[in-house]
Motif scaffolding. Sequence first.
Motif, PDB file in Angstrom:
ATOM      1  N   LEU A  26      33.253  55.382  16.013  1.00  0.00           N
ATOM      2  CA  LEU A  26      34.107  56.344  15.352  1.00  0.00           C
ATOM      3  C   LEU A  26      33.721  57.565  16.014  1.00  0.00           C
ATOM      4  O   LEU A  26      34.702  58.332  16.396  1.00  0.00           O
ATOM      5  N   LEU A  27      32.463  58.115  15.930  1.00  0.00           N
ATOM      6  CA  LEU A  27      32.163  59.181  16.372  1.00  0.00           C
ATOM      7  C   LEU A  27      32.114  59.616  17.669  1.00  0.00           C
ATOM      8  O   LEU A  27      32.696  60.608  18.445  1.00  0.00           O
ATOM      9  N   GLU A  28      31.951  58.241  18.688  1.00  0.00           N
ATOM     10  CA  GLU A  28      31.970  58.499  20.026  1.00  0.00           C
ATOM     11  C   GLU A  28      33.405  58.574  20.515  1.00  0.00           C
ATOM     12  O   GLU A  28      34.000  59.115  21.546  1.00  0.00           O
ATOM     13  N   ASP A  29      34.280  57.731  19.664  1.00  0.00           N
ATOM     14  CA  ASP A  29      35.818  57.656  20.226  1.00  0.00           C
ATOM     15  C   ASP A  29      36.390  59.122  19.859  1.00  0.00           C
ATOM     16  O   ASP A  29      37.346  59.439  20.536  1.00  0.00           O
ATOM     17  N   ALA A  30      36.342  59.634  18.759  1.00  0.00           N
ATOM     18  CA  ALA A  30      37.018  60.557  18.022  1.00  0.00           C
ATOM     19  C   ALA A  30      36.475  62.048  18.554  1.00  0.00           C
ATOM     20  O   ALA A  30      37.106  62.896  18.514  1.00  0.00           O
ATOM     21  N   ARG A  31      35.106  61.975  18.777  1.00  0.00           N
ATOM     22  CA  ARG A  31      34.343  63.157  19.321  1.00  0.00           C
ATOM     23  C   ARG A  31      34.747  64.320  18.554  1.00  0.00           C
ATOM     24  O   ARG A  31      35.148  65.330  19.004  1.00  0.00           O
TER      25      ARG A  31
END
Length: 191
Positions: A26-31
Amino acid sequence: LYGVIKAGAAYLPLEPTYPRERLALLLEDARPALVLSGAGLAELLPAGARVELLEPGAPEGAPRAPETAAAGAGLAYVIYTSGSTGRPKGVMVPHAGIRNRLLWMQAAYGLDATDRVLQKTPFSFDVSVWELFWPLLAGACLVVARPEGHRDSAYLAELIGRERITTVHFVPSMLRAFLEEPDLSGCSSLR
């Protein structure tokens, strides 16, 4: 969440019970620009996340809340799908979407200052949005259930009675479990 919306930013709920791999995805995708976290939860986040620890209470001399920068077409939040059909996908919801839903609910159900709304849904599910923000729109009282309390129908029945809850939301499977509780006599405040 109120502060994030008030500042005109968007939020991405990160459920502490999620596996680290999902949080990392989620963090990688949403940044996100920043992750706000309590001290006990920060270690669950993947290395490299920019984390600001939140402490209870406002510091002395804290600045006044800014005027809201929220706008209708602006992004309010991103909630990810379960990923049951593949990779989880972020659903981006604008402020206008929240506003329309809340205004419809208010017109249909008419909360007022005498109401007490139970917030029991984890922030990673979209039902939490109306549970959190609808009471503010109507001047109703918000009662927050303990973490994971949404899974315990006996606890919910006791909480509804003790706090004189008038408004609550159940998904069908949890409603069935709730209605099978042996003693719901204390839930007469529900409208």
